[in-house]
Write an enzyme that holds these catalytic residues in place. Structure first.
Site, mmCIF file in Angstrom:
data_model
loop_
_atom_site.group_PDB
_atom_site.id
_atom_site.type_symbol
_atom_site.label_atom_id
_atom_site.label_comp_id
_atom_site.label_asym_id
_atom_site.label_seq_id
_atom_site.Cartn_x
_atom_site.Cartn_y
_atom_site.Cartn_z
ATOM 1 N N VAL A 1 0.974 -1.137 0.007
ATOM 2 C CA VAL A 1 -0.140 0.085 0.072
ATOM 3 C C VAL A 1 0.878 0.937 -0.065
ATOM 4 C CG1 VAL A 1 -1.730 1.440 1.109
ATOM 5 C CG2 VAL A 1 -1.948 -1.073 1.127
ATOM 6 N N ASP B 1 10.412 3.930 5.674
ATOM 7 C CA ASP B 1 10.591 2.455 5.767
ATOM 8 C C ASP B 1 11.725 1.927 6.842
ATOM 9 O OD1 ASP B 1 8.957 -0.244 4.538
ATOM 10 O OD2 ASP B 1 11.148 -0.746 5.425
ATOM 11 N N THR C 1 -1.541 -3.675 10.078
ATOM 12 C CA THR C 1 -2.449 -3.913 11.149
ATOM 13 C C THR C 1 -2.662 -5.348 10.961
ATOM 14 O OG1 THR C 1 -4.191 -3.419 9.482
ATOM 15 C CG2 THR C 1 -3.565 -1.470 10.846
ATOM 16 N N THR D 1 -5.951 -0.319 6.569
ATOM 17 C CA THR D 1 -7.307 -1.073 7.407
ATOM 18 C C THR D 1 -7.389 -0.866 8.535
ATOM 19 O OG1 THR D 1 -7.475 -2.378 5.099
ATOM 20 C CG2 THR D 1 -8.873 -2.728 6.878
ATOM 21 N N PHE E 1 -8.234 0.390 -1.817
ATOM 22 C CA PHE E 1 -8.896 -0.666 -2.247
ATOM 23 C C PHE E 1 -8.094 -1.245 -3.648
ATOM 24 C CE2 PHE E 1 -12.150 2.300 -0.868
ATOM 25 C CZ PHE E 1 -13.044 1.430 -0.076
ATOM 26 N N LEU F 1 -16.414 -15.889 -9.442
ATOM 27 C CA LEU F 1 -16.877 -17.278 -9.351
ATOM 28 C C LEU F 1 -16.153 -18.382 -9.882
ATOM 29 C CD1 LEU F 1 -20.227 -16.003 -11.408
ATOM 30 C CD2 LEU F 1 -20.163 -16.663 -8.679
ATOM 31 N N CYS G 1 -5.165 -9.933 3.043
ATOM 32 C CA CYS G 1 -6.362 -9.047 3.448
ATOM 33 C C CYS G 1 -7.475 -9.903 3.858
ATOM 34 C CB CYS G 1 -6.715 -7.957 2.385
ATOM 35 S SG CYS G 1 -5.390 -6.886 2.059
#
Length: 432
Positions: free
Chosen positions: A15, A34, A90, A125, A151, A249, A259
């Site tokens: 991210v 970082d 997280t 998140t 997203f 599907l 995630c």
């Protein structure tokens, strides 16, 4: 475009690095932080530690334009920033709740360094209420906190950032909302400004819906086997319904990745904490574990013997194609379970070159399948569709090819003299 911001992105994982490189490409000045010194050294040299299409191109462009920098310490970058983005891990705690230690420690470190009027935006998140919690940690009335969930899909992260279906901003501060919205001024999509709780909840809602859909679809595939129906045809027919569509599907050995498992457990825990029954989500978790275990059961049934001593070749270890991420990978779950059952496992994955403890990783498909009693495809890498199955048949001792993703052409595999088994496939041939 709105006035360019000086942005500090804290965290340079999937991210964080994608966010920093893409924002720099939109004209902003970005410093990514970082703690890992080798990672920062590589990024400064234009080399990405992520197998993400397009990221190194943006990385080099940002460095060449002097709009993108990297550092191991946030202090100077934070004092010079107008906007700080938290892209920190997280992880799940043992009870399914979200561990906010990385965010808390970072906020406590930078709170006195933030210039007045800066905006802190969370892309990580986080559970509902985290935006307010960060505000309480900051203890700064002159700093606005905004929830700006990502997203991004691994393997498509750069594309998803620059071509989003929506941008969500959660805050009670209208001025801060406009500031964050301005970051994306060059991107044409809907910007939805809402309250922090809604913005925090929507990422969990989206991922848990997708997980539920995957578990449902895998159970339908299992029903197809029980009724001797064909899941490929069934999925095609379902996808023709505009209320349903074709995404998510395809069957598989279960859903995983960094995630979905974490977010499903986190939302289930949050629902439990406020005494809201969520039986659908509980069933989604249980169903996924069933399908992970069922892959082993199916393989054993198809072989007609115990797995101990069996030589099994696995194609694919990452949780999905076009990434090098094996975190919570269903393929890794299957690999380790096979080893626990006493099978001799050799795997191949286009993105995995390093050795993995307890698992033999071959450099080529041919090396992986040599003398194998069975071959199991676990990750739907496009390259596996073009394998020379006649050569594979000569190298294998057995003849079973178990395609847990329905990614291969059954006729091509069968023409090579191998026995193809898919998920949700008919056992009785269709009449000619």
């Amino acid at each position: 475009m709105e006035l360019a911001e000086r942005i500090t992105v804290i965290g340079s994982g999937y991210v964080g690095l994608t966010t920093g490189a893409c924002l720099a490409s939109l004209g902003h000045t970005v410093t990514c932080i970082d703690l890992d010194e080798p990672t920062v050294a590589a990024l400064r040299a234009g080399r990405s530690h992520l197998a993400e299409p397009g990221i190194e191109t943006l990385l080099r462009e940002g460095l060449d334009a002097n709009r993108l920098q990297f550092d191991t310490a946030p202090d100077q970058a934070v004092t010079e920033a107008t906007l700080i983005m938290l892209c920190l891990p997280t992880p799940s705690a043992l009870d399914g709740s979200v561990d906010l230690t990385a965010i808390r420690d970072t906020v406590m470190r930078i709170r006195d360094l933030l210039p007045a009027g800066a905006v802190v935006a969370t892309k990580s998140t986080t559970p509902v209420g985290t935006t307010a919690t960060i505000g309480s940690w900051l203890q700064r009335d002159d700093i606005a906190v905004v929830a700006n969930p990502e997203f991004l899909r691994e393997g498509h992260a750069v594309y998803d950032f620059l071509h989003p279906t929506r941008i969500v901003i959660g805050t009670d501060d209208n001025a801060a909302a406009k500031r964050v919205a301005g970051l994306y001024d060059a991107i044409r999509t809907e910007v939805i400004i809402t309250d922090p709780a809604t913005a925090e909840l929507v990422k969990y809602a989206a991922n848990c819906y997708l997980a539920t859909r995957l578990s449902y679809n895998n159970s339908i595939a299992e029903l197809c086997e029980a009724f001797d129906a064909d899941h490929r045809d069934l999925a095609y027919i379902l996808a023709a319904d505009p209320r349903i569509g074709g995404d998510y599907l395809k069957p598989g050995p279960g859903w995983g990745g960094p995630c979905l498992p974490k977010d499903v457990r986190a939302l289930a825990r949050q629902a439990q904490d406020v005494d809201v029954p969520f039986p659908i989500l509980d069933a989604t978790i249980s169903s996924n574990q069933h399908h992970l275990d069922r892959t082993i059961q199916r393989l054993q049934e198809e072989l007609g013997r115990e797995l101990a001593g069996t030589r099994v070749a696995l194609l694919g270890l990452t949780f999905k194609a076009d990434t090098d991420d094996v975190r919570n990978s269903p393929a890794m779950h299957v690999a380790l379970a096979l080893i626990e059952h006493g099978a001799h496992v050799t795997a191949h994955d286009p993105a995995i070159t390093d050795t993995i403890p307890t698992l033999s990783v071959a450099p080529t498909v041919h090396a992986a399948v040599a003398n194998a009693d069975a071959l199991v495809l676990l990750t739907e890498w496009a390259a596996y569709r073009w394998v020379n199955w006649t050569t594979v048949a000569t190298l294998m001792t057995g003849e079973l090819v178990f395609d847990t993703r329905n990614a291969l052409d059954p006729a091509v595999v069968a023409d090579a003299g191998l026995r193809y088994v898919g998920v949700g496939s008919r056992r009785t041939p269709m009449p000619t």
